[in-house]
Write a protein that holds these residues in place. Structure first.
Motif: not given
Length: 746
Positions: A236-246
């Motif tokens: 979940h933390i990894y997925d949120e990082c992917e979203t924020l990086s955009q």
């Protein structure tokens, strides 16, 4: 960290079991000493972030631990102590004799910082081994001198070290740190490998051409166990990082908090990069030079420049005071003051014309001047000699703003439509100084206080003049906005003529008069008030370019006449405010635009289609967004591509991804970064002013069809190459009829 585990291998026997004492001796790295005597040296490698990697990295780390034990006393409590300078130099010299490392400041700093970690680990090992029991509590008796490490520790140093560790302040700190590290939320599972060598391993195994991996990728891999499974909270933390990086730029990532720190919701400590390991700093990761302090000469030059600016501002202020005094005197002697001396404006909101004086004196736009005491512009005081102005219409697309917006880097007037700017007093023109602050407010549009009798009188006058005005309009076809229609069966815009008659007979005929239209929360997701001025109505009557106020009023018409009381339509279709999300605000306040869109999307529990009239500066287009299916329908009446609006597209994509993350939706990897954009083959305009009318008709037809999916070739019932003038006049008639039937003018 490595030293801790290394030392635990040196001596890790229980206090009461001498039979199980580890037989291996202390680690002094004799092989390196022998090779050094033979003039044999070891090569080491460094990654893109200046971290130690390669086959000899672990050997160097262990050798550093040996040198630290030999040259640094265990009583040294602060690694930064200047008294340790000579001992550190010895360590560095010994390392250069056995390892091929550049004798540079950056390499020396890295090695000595690693030596500091080994020293702390060595002291921690001695404390846990000799000063604590099995339950990690400090023993009450005097611990024995560790004879095994006599070559590193003298008896005097041991006594002093024991006294330091038994200090009550140290015990409190030790207990706090032990409690914090006892049960980590996301446990590290790679042992002594470290982030740098883990990154090297991943790149080698995947045969990637990359030289570095993002911190959140390494952070996730470092928490994968031997069985290869990934915990749900880590994913979940990894997925949120992917979203924020955009949505977060590299500069913002560096200046504030990294993507990983934001996702973990933890503070970012200076000088470190979370998820990259020892030696990686923001400077090395982002490749930005460190800002140095200015010299005394540079400070003096800056001070002199500021003093010169202050003197110039004082001169400008004095000149402005003289102009104000001159304007006041001219006002007393003449009712027609020059525009360059006009400095008194009605209190409240007034429709105005915006001029520029360079390179030629000309009218460049229209809007509304906001003359209220203590008013701020983007949370900052207004410059002297300026007023706050909202831009509605741009007449000169190449016109520059008098004061560019530094925050959003907006310099052209066309990019400020729908937002507020500062405009010089002497370049704002208002015909009459009519107060515009409404004294009463009820549901709908507010107007000035007046008796019911006077309102009826105005309505009666409008009715008596209606037939006469229709006749006069048909005699003079130049005044009609439908001159292109055929004479036989020609369309007569009766509601437009009626509304114009009512406007001419009311206080709206005077410049600066406005009406305030209440927008309910269900329309845009928040309660607000839309301002309608005389010039907004003139744009309808003369078929000119439309502002935000007219578009929003038509949305209110659609809501009242189609959606109110119809649960199916009101639950299926929703609107996005063009005042809160437009080109100027996307550039200036992207975070607030994204938050509004995400909040708007989160309000729905079923599939919804969000209709968003988007103003790109000088052009209206329509976006129809289905956030659950992650589909965006793009309706542009000038046949342009969505790639022509990169800021808008990035905002929509990021908002949908954040919405996906907040509702914890799972999507296939192939779709995780792809949002479907569909260009609808909608009717096209044939001039430069019809875009607003097309957008209003698009919204009406979409709602009338009552379906969320819009065909690529548009609806068969409304399919055509171009809207006729009559089809656009029908939209205007609906809008004018809405004004009249709701008695919004009289």
């Amino acid at each position: 960290m490595a030293s801790d585990q290394e030392n635990s291998q040196d001596a890790n026997a229980p206090d009461d079991t001498s039979e199980k004492e580890i037989t291996r001796g202390i680690t002094i790295m004799k092989s390196i000493i022998r090779d050094r005597d033979k003039a044999v040296t070891y090569n080491v490698n460094w990654n893109a972030d200046n971290q130690l990697i390669g086959s000899n990295a672990a050997k160097l780390a262990s050798y550093i631990g040996t040198l630290v034990r030999m040259h640094i006393p265990i009583t040294a409590t602060r690694w930064s102590n200047k008294e340790l300078g000579s001992a550190k130099d010895k360590i560095w010299t010994e390392i250069l004799r056995s390892f091929n490392i550049e004798d540079t400041t950056i390499r020396k700093k890295y090695i000595l910082q690693l030596a500091g970690k080994r020293h702390r680990g060595w002291r921690t090992f001695l404390t846990n081994k000799y000063l604590k029991d099995k339950e990690k509590n400090f023993v009450e008796y005097d611990p024995e001198y560790p004879v095994k490490y006599a070559i590193f520790i003298t008896e005097e140093e041991w006594v002093a070290f024991v006294a330091q560790r038994r200090d009550e302040n140290f015990k409190k700190v030790s207990a706090t740190n032990r409690e914090r590290a006892s049960n980590p939320t996301y446990a590290y599972k790679k042992g002594r490998l470290g982030y740098a060598r883990l990154e090297e391993k991943i790149i080698n195994e995947t045969k990637s051409d990359a030289t570095s991996l993002p911190p959140h990728v390494l952070w996730k891999e470092a928490r994968v166990g031997k069985d290869g499974t990934v915990r749900d909270d880590v994913q979940h933390i990894y997925d949120e990082c992917e979203t924020l990086s955009q949505s977060i730029s590299t500069a913002e990532d560096q200046e504030n908090r990294s993507v990983l720190s934001r996702a973990l919701n933890v503070p970012e400590y200076p000088g470190r990069v979370r998820g990259k390991g020892h030696g990686c700093t923001p400077t090395s990761l982002y490749k930005n030079p460190r800002r140095r302090n200015p010299s005394n000469q540079e400070v003096m030059e800056t001070l002199q420049a500021l003093q010169a600016q202050v003197l110039q501002l004082q001169k400008d202020n004095e000149r402005y005071r003289c102009m104000e005094k001159c304007s006041s005197q001219l006002k007393e002697t003449s009712e027609k003051a020059s525009i360059n001396c006009q400095n008194k404006f009605p209190e409240g909101i007034s429709s105005c014309q915006l001029y520029l004086s360079s390179p030629t004196y000309r009218l460049v736009g229209k809007g509304k001047v906001h003359n209220t005491s203590g008013d701020l512009l983007h949370h900052r005081p207004l410059p002297d000699g300026h007023l706050k102005v909202s831009v509605d219409v741009v007449l000169d697309k190449d016109a520059l703003l008098p004061i560019p917006d530094i925050v959003s880097e907006t310099t052209f007037l066309r990019d400020a439509i729908g937002s507020f700017v500062a405009w010089p007093l002497d370049l704002i023109f208002i015909d009459d100084e009519t107060p515009t602050k409404p004294a009463s407010k009820d549901k709908g549009i507010s107007r000035h206080n007046e008796s019911v009798a006077s309102q009826k009188e105005v309505f009666a006058q409008g009715s008596q003049q209606l037939s006469q005005k229709i006749g006069s309009r048909q005699k003079n076809k130049r005044d009609l906005p439908v001159t292109s229609l055929p004479k036989k069966g020609a369309f007569v815009p009766r509601y437009q003529i009626s509304l114009e008659t009512l406007v001419d007979s009311s206080d709206m005929a005077t410049a600066g008069a406005i009406r305030l239209l209440d927008m309910e929360e269900d329309i845009f997701g928040y309660s607000c008030t839309e301002t309608i001025g005389k010039e907004d109505l003139e744009h309808i009557f003369r078929h000119q370019e439309l502002g935000v106020g007219v578009i929003h009023t038509y949305i209110r018409f659609l809501y009242d006449n189609f959606m109110r009381g119809n649960d199916q339509l009101s639950n299926r279709f929703r609107f996005v405010s063009s005042s809160l999300v437009n080109k100027a605000l996307i550039c200036r306040e992207p975070d607030s635009c994204r938050e509004y869109l995400v909040k708007r999307f989160m309000a729905s529990s079923t599939n919804n289609l969000y209709l968003w009239p988007y103003n790109s500066g000088c052009h209206w287009l329509l976006l129809a967004i289905d956030p659950l299916k992650e589909v965006v329908y793009f309706l542009n009446s000038i046949d342009g591509e969505w790639t022509n609006y990169p800021d808008m597209k990035q905002l929509v994509d990021t908002s949908i991804k954040v919405f996906r993350s907040q509702r914890q939706a799972r999507v296939p990897r192939t779709k995780s970064s792809n949002i479907t954009w569909i260009k609808v083959q909608c009717p096209l305009q044939r001039n430069g002013i019809d875009c607003g009318y097309f957008v209003m008709r698009f919204m009406r037809e979409i709602i009338n069809m009552n379906q969320i999916e819009i065909p690529i070739t548009y609806f068969d019932e409304y399919k055509c190459a171009h809207y006729t003038r009559l089809q656009l006049e029908q939209i205007k008639e609906e809008l004018c009829q809405y004004f009249i039937e709701k008695r919004l003018i009289i």
